[in-house]
Motif scaffolding. Sequence first.
Motif, PDB file in Angstrom:
ATOM      1  N   SER A  66      -3.275  -6.124  -8.534  1.00  0.00           N
ATOM      2  CA  SER A  66      -4.285  -6.871  -7.473  1.00  0.00           C
ATOM      3  C   SER A  66      -3.296  -6.962  -6.658  1.00  0.00           C
ATOM      4  CB  SER A  66      -5.006  -8.087  -7.709  1.00  0.00           C
ATOM      5  OG  SER A  66      -5.066  -8.764  -7.128  1.00  0.00           O
ATOM      6  N   HIS A  67      -3.946  -6.692  -5.323  1.00  0.00           N
ATOM      7  CA  HIS A  67      -3.206  -7.509  -4.081  1.00  0.00           C
ATOM      8  C   HIS A  67      -3.321  -9.030  -3.229  1.00  0.00           C
ATOM      9  CE1 HIS A  67      -1.756  -3.485  -2.758  1.00  0.00           C
ATOM     10  NE2 HIS A  67      -2.603  -3.097  -2.436  1.00  0.00           N
ATOM     11  N   LYS A  68      -3.743  -9.865  -4.391  1.00  0.00           N
ATOM     12  CA  LYS A  68      -4.260 -11.279  -4.016  1.00  0.00           C
ATOM     13  C   LYS A  68      -2.610 -12.007  -5.402  1.00  0.00           C
ATOM     14  CE  LYS A  68      -8.638 -10.509  -3.510  1.00  0.00           C
ATOM     15  NZ  LYS A  68     -10.349 -10.463  -4.171  1.00  0.00           N
ATOM     16  N   ASN A 110       0.912  -1.003   0.533  1.00  0.00           N
ATOM     17  CA  ASN A 110       0.125   0.204  -0.639  1.00  0.00           C
ATOM     18  C   ASN A 110       1.048   1.209  -0.248  1.00  0.00           C
ATOM     19  OD1 ASN A 110      -2.058  -1.826   2.199  1.00  0.00           O
ATOM     20  ND2 ASN A 110      -2.223  -1.028   0.683  1.00  0.00           N
ATOM     21  N   GLY A 111       0.282   1.981  -1.364  1.00  0.00           N
ATOM     22  CA  GLY A 111       1.303   2.943  -0.878  1.00  0.00           C
ATOM     23  C   GLY A 111       2.742   3.148  -1.972  1.00  0.00           C
ATOM     24  N   ALA A 112       2.492   2.192  -2.664  1.00  0.00           N
ATOM     25  CA  ALA A 112       3.984   2.067  -2.855  1.00  0.00           C
ATOM     26  C   ALA A 112       4.448   2.405  -4.265  1.00  0.00           C
ATOM     27  CB  ALA A 112       4.661   0.387  -3.321  1.00  0.00           C
ATOM     28  N   GLY A 113       2.982   3.208  -5.312  1.00  0.00           N
ATOM     29  CA  GLY A 113       2.890   4.089  -6.788  1.00  0.00           C
ATOM     30  C   GLY A 113       2.394   2.837  -7.359  1.00  0.00           C
ATOM     31  N   LYS A 114       1.493   2.287  -7.504  1.00  0.00           N
ATOM     32  CA  LYS A 114       1.293   1.754  -8.610  1.00  0.00           C
ATOM     33  C   LYS A 114      -0.140   2.208  -8.787  1.00  0.00           C
ATOM     34  CE  LYS A 114      -0.708  -1.902  -5.523  1.00  0.00           C
ATOM     35  NZ  LYS A 114       0.023  -1.440  -4.359  1.00  0.00           N
ATOM     36  N   SER A 115      -0.754   3.428  -8.026  1.00  0.00           N
ATOM     37  CA  SER A 115      -2.534   3.615  -8.854  1.00  0.00           C
ATOM     38  C   SER A 115      -1.767   5.109  -9.538  1.00  0.00           C
ATOM     39  CB  SER A 115      -3.220   4.249  -8.288  1.00  0.00           C
ATOM     40  OG  SER A 115      -3.565   2.678  -6.937  1.00  0.00           O
ATOM     41  N   THR A 116      -0.799   5.537  -8.933  1.00  0.00           N
ATOM     42  CA  THR A 116       0.214   7.318  -9.032  1.00  0.00           C
ATOM     43  C   THR A 116       0.798   6.613 -10.685  1.00  0.00           C
ATOM     44  OG1 THR A 116       1.054   7.501  -7.175  1.00  0.00           O
ATOM     45  CG2 THR A 116       1.923   8.490  -9.034  1.00  0.00           C
ATOM     46  N   LEU A 117       1.695   5.663 -10.575  1.00  0.00           N
ATOM     47  CA  LEU A 117       2.059   5.575 -12.196  1.00  0.00           C
ATOM     48  C   LEU A 117       1.078   5.072 -13.326  1.00  0.00           C
ATOM     49  CD1 LEU A 117       4.344   4.071 -13.892  1.00  0.00           C
ATOM     50  CD2 LEU A 117       4.051   2.162 -12.931  1.00  0.00           C
ATOM     51  N   LEU A 138      -4.284   9.580   0.069  1.00  0.00           N
ATOM     52  CA  LEU A 138      -3.912   8.878   1.087  1.00  0.00           C
ATOM     53  C   LEU A 138      -4.317   7.845  -0.225  1.00  0.00           C
ATOM     54  CD1 LEU A 138      -4.077  10.347   3.107  1.00  0.00           C
ATOM     55  CD2 LEU A 138      -4.802   8.233   4.330  1.00  0.00           C
ATOM     56  N   SER A 139      -3.409   6.586  -0.919  1.00  0.00           N
ATOM     57  CA  SER A 139      -3.766   5.049  -1.132  1.00  0.00           C
ATOM     58  C   SER A 139      -5.344   4.249  -0.761  1.00  0.00           C
ATOM     59  CB  SER A 139      -2.149   4.634  -1.623  1.00  0.00           C
ATOM     60  OG  SER A 139      -2.192   3.779  -0.023  1.00  0.00           O
ATOM     61  N   GLY A 140      -5.219   3.697  -1.621  1.00  0.00           N
ATOM     62  CA  GLY A 140      -6.566   3.219  -0.758  1.00  0.00           C
ATOM     63  C   GLY A 140      -6.215   2.333   0.233  1.00  0.00           C
ATOM     64  N   GLY A 141      -5.404   1.636   0.411  1.00  0.00           N
ATOM     65  CA  GLY A 141      -4.717   0.752   1.074  1.00  0.00           C
ATOM     66  C   GLY A 141      -4.978   1.637   2.489  1.00  0.00           C
ATOM     67  N   ASN A 142      -3.997   2.723   2.858  1.00  0.00           N
ATOM     68  CA  ASN A 142      -4.377   3.543   3.684  1.00  0.00           C
ATOM     69  C   ASN A 142      -5.497   4.517   3.488  1.00  0.00           C
ATOM     70  OD1 ASN A 142      -1.105   3.146   4.704  1.00  0.00           O
ATOM     71  ND2 ASN A 142      -0.716   3.389   2.286  1.00  0.00           N
TER      72      ASN A 142
HETATM   73  N1  LIG Z   1      -2.784  13.860  -5.035  1.00  0.00           N
HETATM   74  C1  LIG Z   1      -1.975  13.029  -4.131  1.00  0.00           C
HETATM   75  N2  LIG Z   1      -1.100  14.310  -3.428  1.00  0.00           N
HETATM   76  C2  LIG Z   1      -0.447  13.612  -3.085  1.00  0.00           C
HETATM   77  N3  LIG Z   1      -0.081  12.776  -1.836  1.00  0.00           N
HETATM   78  C3  LIG Z   1      -0.631  11.835  -3.138  1.00  0.00           C
HETATM   79  C4  LIG Z   1      -1.399  11.820  -4.151  1.00  0.00           C
HETATM   80  N4  LIG Z   1      -2.098  10.806  -4.515  1.00  0.00           N
HETATM   81  C5  LIG Z   1      -0.586   9.667  -4.502  1.00  0.00           C
HETATM   82  N5  LIG Z   1       0.000  10.210  -3.015  1.00  0.00           N
HETATM   83  C6  LIG Z   1       1.154   9.852  -2.563  1.00  0.00           C
HETATM   84  O1  LIG Z   1       1.995   8.719  -3.549  1.00  0.00           O
HETATM   85  C7  LIG Z   1       2.098   7.728  -2.807  1.00  0.00           C
HETATM   86  C8  LIG Z   1       1.500   6.645  -3.337  1.00  0.00           C
HETATM   87  O2  LIG Z   1       0.263   6.367  -3.842  1.00  0.00           O
HETATM   88  P1  LIG Z   1      -0.784   5.055  -4.591  1.00  0.00           P
HETATM   89  O3  LIG Z   1      -1.681   5.567  -4.668  1.00  0.00           O
HETATM   90  O4  LIG Z   1      -0.088   5.761  -5.949  1.00  0.00           O
HETATM   91  O5  LIG Z   1      -0.188   4.132  -3.621  1.00  0.00           O
HETATM   92  P2  LIG Z   1       0.023   2.476  -4.072  1.00  0.00           P
HETATM   93  O6  LIG Z   1       0.445   1.235  -4.879  1.00  0.00           O
HETATM   94  O7  LIG Z   1      -2.022   2.415  -5.051  1.00  0.00           O
HETATM   95  O8  LIG Z   1      -1.197   2.007  -2.952  1.00  0.00           O
HETATM   96  P3  LIG Z   1      -2.349   1.139  -2.949  1.00  0.00           P
HETATM   97  O9  LIG Z   1      -2.371   0.015  -2.601  1.00  0.00           O
HETATM   98  O10 LIG Z   1      -2.980   1.020  -1.085  1.00  0.00           O
HETATM   99  O11 LIG Z   1      -3.559   1.095  -3.385  1.00  0.00           O
HETATM  100  C9  LIG Z   1       1.480   7.249  -1.222  1.00  0.00           C
HETATM  101  O12 LIG Z   1       2.498   7.603  -0.289  1.00  0.00           O
HETATM  102  C10 LIG Z   1       0.342   8.399  -1.727  1.00  0.00           C
HETATM  103  O13 LIG Z   1       0.067   8.916  -0.215  1.00  0.00           O
END
Ligand SMILES: Nc1ncnc2c1ncn2[C@@H]1O[C@H](COP(=O)(O)OP(=O)(O)OP(=O)(O)O)[C@@H](O)[C@H]1O
Length: 508
Positions: free
Chosen positions: A206-208, A47-54, A405-409
């Motif tokens: 996915s986390h699975k 959670n928070g590794a950056g998947k959704s951001t990428l 915050l990321s979904g898991g967080n």
């Molecule tokens: N718009 C934003 N502003 C500030 N920080 C952000 C923003 N979007 C994401 N982050 C931060 O970037 C980091 C990566 O978030 P991301 O959502 O990519 O994680 P993730 O790998 O998808 O996690 P999860 O499995 O929980 O969904 C997190 O620390 C998150 O808080």
Amino acid sequence: MTVEKTDQKSVLLETRGITKEFSGVRVLDDISISIRAGEIMGLIGENGAGKSTLIKIISGIYQPTAGSLQLDGKQVEVPDFITAKRLGIAIVPQEFNLINTLSVYENIYLGNEIRKKSGLLDKNRMREKAAEQLAELKMPIDVNLLISELSVAEKQLVEISKALLLDARILIMDEPTTTLTGHEIVILFTLMRNLKRKGVTLIFVSHKLQEIIAICDRVTVLRDGSLISVDNAADVDEHDIARKMIGRDFQQVFPQKKIRGTDDIILEAEGLSSGKMVKDISFNLRRGEILGFAGLVGAGRTETAEAVMGLRPLEAGKLTYNGKKVAIKNPRDAVRLGIGYLSEDRQGKGIVQNFNIPQNVSLISLKRYLKGVLIDKRAELEKSTQYVKKFNIAAASQKMALRFLSGGNQQKVYLARWVDTDPRILILDEPTRGIDVNAKREIYDFIHSLAASGISCIVISSEMEEVIGLCSRVYVMREGKVTGCLEGKQITEEEIMFHATGIKGQVS
Ligand SMILES: Nc1ncnc2c1ncn2[C@@H]1O[C@H](COP(=O)(O)OP(=O)(O)OP(=O)(O)O)[C@@H](O)[C@H]1O
Ligand SMILES: [Mg+2]
């Protein structure tokens, strides 16, 4: 065949040195990966590794701080979502993007409306096509229903339909299976394989771990914003992936020993009935036990919890709490008695997107932080800091609105809110939804420690291993009724499936 093989190897999309910072905090660091035409690429990480951001960068929702994207060997700019769509990139987002007050078909066609020659909306055609699309997902949802009337699983399927409509070359799915269960996941995987056969390239988060290995051709692991590995799915197993994700060996997910609780009954429900999904339900809960509620989606587990919490009116039945008959008319009554309920619908019924972490944590326990008419912000922040530490909540600052915050967080903050009410009974509906494998372990340990301190927990879960690994007794439900109560060694996948389906010997 040879042609197909070369096709498989050709790179369709490439990220080159993608870096992303939010207010100076780096969340992605120099990510370069190549995605091949027609493959299913898995993307995994804590959670928070950056998947959704990428994937938001790939789909034009975010702009990279540095780096570039190449499509078909040429550099492309994806300044926004519309451009991504034009380039043939569609995304099923992790957090739903649906409008509650619009119907299912209106949501599916939002921004892509079908019009008649006159320019007016062709509502009948949109209804028909939306229904067809959902039928393909084997989900007979009434397309005229409002989004607010749907379950989370149904909302997820509407999001998928919306993306499918775009006929994309690259379809990105951010944790589409988190809210789905066995049967629906099988349907989704069939659909993904069909899309792949048609030449669509998929990115699947996915986390699975089992899922990733089962459906993906290759798997990319991110850790703390860095690229760790890209492997053929056939060359790695669950342990390898987990190790890469967390950077050390990882074996045991569940606490070693189960907790049985004491013999006294803290809550007893007799003959609860409410609507079609709660029919004559009786169960009891012991002090300090972890009690499971298993069943298929739509079995009535969530509705039963909602009936106990006063979120649904009881038509019949009796609740006895600590030996006394109680009437719970609304959630406030339940909270006053010390009963908490973590809903399965975090986004719809849980967190407040625009509130920061302390505000989300103290939402129900706010009274404790009042000094006269003012909120003692310091005390609130102190408490919230403790939870951030306890649950390893990854956030750049406490002041961040939850939507960042990321979904898991977000899920962890939501759990902290209920823990902060100091409950005697905590009902956890799909508590590890969207939680990575390592954080799962921490949450299981935490539930364990709650029970050890005398708090009674009810775990509603569609994840069979979760119920089997955690609970000392399990009620199984089917079509609004309790069909069995299993204890100790009886708690097996076969027994649960038998009571959940009525069919012997069926294991999904
Ligand atoms: N718009 C934003 N502003 C500030 N920080 C952000 C923003 N979007 C994401 N982050 C931060 O970037 C980091 C990566 O978030 P991301 O959502 O990519 O994680 P993730 O790998 O998808 O996690 P999860 O499995 O929980 O969904 C997190 O620390 C998150 O808080
Ligand atoms: Mg995510």
